[in-house]
Design a protein around this motif. Sequence first.
Motif, PDB file in Angstrom:
ATOM      1  N   ASN A 629      13.332  12.567 -29.783  1.00  0.00           N
ATOM      2  CA  ASN A 629      13.475  13.505 -30.905  1.00  0.00           C
ATOM      3  C   ASN A 629      12.619  14.758 -30.741  1.00  0.00           C
ATOM      4  O   ASN A 629      12.943  15.803 -31.293  1.00  0.00           O
ATOM      5  CB  ASN A 629      13.109  12.814 -32.230  1.00  0.00           C
ATOM      6  N   ASP A 630      11.529  14.614 -29.989  1.00  0.00           N
ATOM      7  CA  ASP A 630      10.593  15.730 -29.882  1.00  0.00           C
ATOM      8  C   ASP A 630      10.712  16.514 -28.590  1.00  0.00           C
ATOM      9  O   ASP A 630       9.920  17.420 -28.350  1.00  0.00           O
ATOM     10  CB  ASP A 630       9.148  15.206 -30.014  1.00  0.00           C
ATOM     11  N   ASP A 631      11.642  16.157 -27.745  1.00  0.00           N
ATOM     12  CA  ASP A 631      11.727  16.817 -26.440  1.00  0.00           C
ATOM     13  C   ASP A 631      12.565  18.084 -26.556  1.00  0.00           C
ATOM     14  O   ASP A 631      13.777  18.023 -26.744  1.00  0.00           O
ATOM     15  CB  ASP A 631      12.354  15.853 -25.433  1.00  0.00           C
ATOM     16  N   PRO A 632      11.928  19.265 -26.454  1.00  0.00           N
ATOM     17  CA  PRO A 632      12.674  20.513 -26.667  1.00  0.00           C
ATOM     18  C   PRO A 632      13.764  20.723 -25.616  1.00  0.00           C
ATOM     19  O   PRO A 632      14.786  21.357 -25.905  1.00  0.00           O
ATOM     20  CB  PRO A 632      11.595  21.596 -26.580  1.00  0.00           C
ATOM     21  N   SER A 633      13.578  20.149 -24.421  1.00  0.00           N
ATOM     22  CA  SER A 633      14.575  20.399 -23.379  1.00  0.00           C
ATOM     23  C   SER A 633      15.926  19.748 -23.709  1.00  0.00           C
ATOM     24  O   SER A 633      16.935  20.062 -23.109  1.00  0.00           O
ATOM     25  CB  SER A 633      14.068  19.907 -22.021  1.00  0.00           C
ATOM     26  N   LEU A 634      15.924  18.831 -24.666  1.00  0.00           N
ATOM     27  CA  LEU A 634      17.209  18.217 -25.059  1.00  0.00           C
ATOM     28  C   LEU A 634      17.990  19.114 -26.013  1.00  0.00           C
ATOM     29  O   LEU A 634      19.163  18.888 -26.290  1.00  0.00           O
ATOM     30  CB  LEU A 634      16.983  16.862 -25.733  1.00  0.00           C
TER      31      LEU A 634
END
Length: 840
Positions: A629-634
């Motif tokens: 949920n916190d991974d900006p690259s997703l």
Amino acid sequence: APQDTQVPDSGLVRVEDDRTGMSEQSLKRAIVDNLHYGQGKDNYFATPYDYYMAIARSMRDRLIKRRIQTARTHIQEDSKVVYYLSAEFLMGRYTGNSLINLGIYERVRKVLRESGLELDDLLEKEHEPGLGNGGLGRLAACYLDSLATLEIPAVGYGIRYEFGIFEQEIRNGWQAERPDKWLSFGNAWEVSLPEYRTEVKFGGHTESYTDTKGRYQTNWIPEHTVFGIPYDTPIPGYGVNTVNILRLWKAESSNEFDLDAFNAGDYLGAVANKMFSENISKVLYPNDDTVQGKELRLEQQYFFVSCSLQDIIRRHIYHYNSLDNLHEKSAIQLNDTHPSIGIAELMRLLIDVHQMDWEQAWHITQNCFAYTNHTLLPEALERWSVNLFGRLLPRHLEIIYEINFRFLSEVRKRYPGDNERIARLSLIEGEGADKKVRMANLACVGSRKINGVAALHTKLLQQDVLRDFYELAPEKFINKTNGVTPRRWLLLGNPRLSNLITEKIGEAWITNLDELRKLEQFADDPQFRQTWREIKQANKQDLAAYIERKNHIQVDTNSLFDVQVKRLHEYKRQLLNVLHIITLYNRIKRNPNEDILPRTFIFGGKAAPGYFIAKLIIKLINSVAAVVNDDPSLEGRLKVAFLSNYNVSMSQQIYAAAELSEQISTAGKEASGTGNMKFALNGALTIGTLDGANVEIREEVGAENFFLCGLTTPEVYELKAKGYNPQEYYQSNSELQEVIRLIACGHFSDGDSQLFRPLLDSLLYNDKYMLFADYQSYIDTQDRVSQAYRQEDNWTRMSILNTARMGKFSSDRAISEYCKEIWHVEPVPVEFKEYSPEDM
Ligand code: CR6
């Protein structure tokens, strides 16, 4: 005698309007009246909870009126009655459902709005009665709804647990349990009937004597006696006057204080009996599909079964003054083996208390009972140690030995010399110190009919778990595929969709779910599809708001809502779902531009507090959620939300918003499933294995509208027989290896490579539920799901067809089959008669 004060009789006050009236005006008066005289508040002091109580009481009044007429009618007509014995009833909130079944939901909503009150918000103040674990308890609740709707005289019998299923909290990703104090603010729905209290004995020993007619008799001298106090809740049918009851027993001490012990200075000894008694209905065992051989559990089972059978007998004798026709007027259903001690208890009551001879008592017993089996898992088949059993229920153990002796003599005649078969059929397992009483065998021998809960499950019972009984008496076996009530699971839970459906095809579907077929004609209508989509979208927005509020996660309402909600259990394979999430995560990490369908993965479900692996799976889901949920690259393409404290009320909202339903148990393990039906009814498409009722859902909706994956049951059996080795699958699958390595290296656990070791070890070296064997098939099928979701029009079409073809899975269909083929009972219509003060 002193004279009453005189008051003029205006002739204008009609009590009946407040208690039973259905007009807007009477409903409003009723609510105000209950607010004043039930809660002791006016609109200045009243809290939302007070308003909820006033609404609930107003509905209860209306149901009680109908209940009285129902009871009178059943007696006048000498009706045969169905008694549904179940250790669990997972009813969900009552008030919304009773408004629906009385047909006044909208009217009450309008009346409240005029005073600035919002019905839906007030209904949420009701503490959900969570007196069950999962599917089995909820099935019992759906069946009560259908019995009443079909106007069948019926009573549900169970336990009034002081604490229902625990409240689940998530702390640092782990499940924590808190007691469910559902009664602490009172229960507007129940009525206690202390005058029908019933005595139950425990422990002690038996003595034989010869009675005045020279007959050999047995006397049971117990160590303890306990009282059962009945609490009734009215169960209304939809659109009919029938109101049945759910009668739950509370255990109370029969002697508050043992005076002898007290006088001897033994204060604690003096209250010991009280503590023993009150423990019995204290708490629901939080295990689903598994059993622990705990003494208190057997006490609970015997307690509610004995109370219920004595109650049935009391009512029967009062009406017929004889027990000779008990089996002609009662059908007693055993919901799993939990109440199967009832077979020995009815024998005891007929023989020891009512002095019947064995042959007649056995004839009556066998013709009263029928048994539903709900599981193929060996760990869920109840077996009690003979030692414990004999200590707690000495007389019942004697009776069981006698039943067994007579039964095995018959078996021996039929299969002379087949000692292995005789050992397998015996009600007693093993030798010496660890002998066990097999409750499923008792249930089979003592019942007229035995049913499984889905076609595949019944077949597997016949071929496998109950094979010897099937060969002995094939005519006893029958399938009854589970069903769910369309009132709660569509009409109440998904008002937007049910309004649309009613607009298009009228409201007959509410009591005849096959009517939904009429929606097929709109499956290709662009306008209808558009509306269908808008409704799902609106429901998704509501759920998204809930997720944001509770989990502080923002989800994309245009993403696919991919949902798995059910008890946490290895065989249900929530872990396989997680492996898919991590697979997608890896794909994006490998190639950030890969065109991945945005998905929101929603989980919910409780783990048994002692089930370590299931709790670790919850921790893993939350750990993966935290990273993903916190991974900006997703770029927000994947979101994972574990909704804590999944229960009936929450599930209503979830089914309405779901688009993909995960039904991925290892083939041959899920007896039926019922969540699978609720999802499809609300227009979600299923990704599932050929297990339980999935098989029949796929048949009904059409293979092209169902995402099938995984091994079939015969393939599972075969693979197991030839020696399943998860390594073979692992070594040849690089994507799977990547997933496992990522968990193993501590990527989701702040570098801790040990935390999830138990999960990985069990997959890599044992994999009892064959996740690795089904991994590739599952991933490929999920890829097909992603492609299909992008064909918006066709997806909507499939969704409409799923709803349209769910008629078979109404609990009304299931219950009419039980009525015709197992219970032999007929509907008894109830007339509504105006209340009149002259009735005094
Ligand atoms: N756990 C089955 O596992 C079935 C229900 C109701 C279960 C499930 O597949 O749908 O019963 N079995 O029939 C037991 O509880 C023993 C369940 O809910």
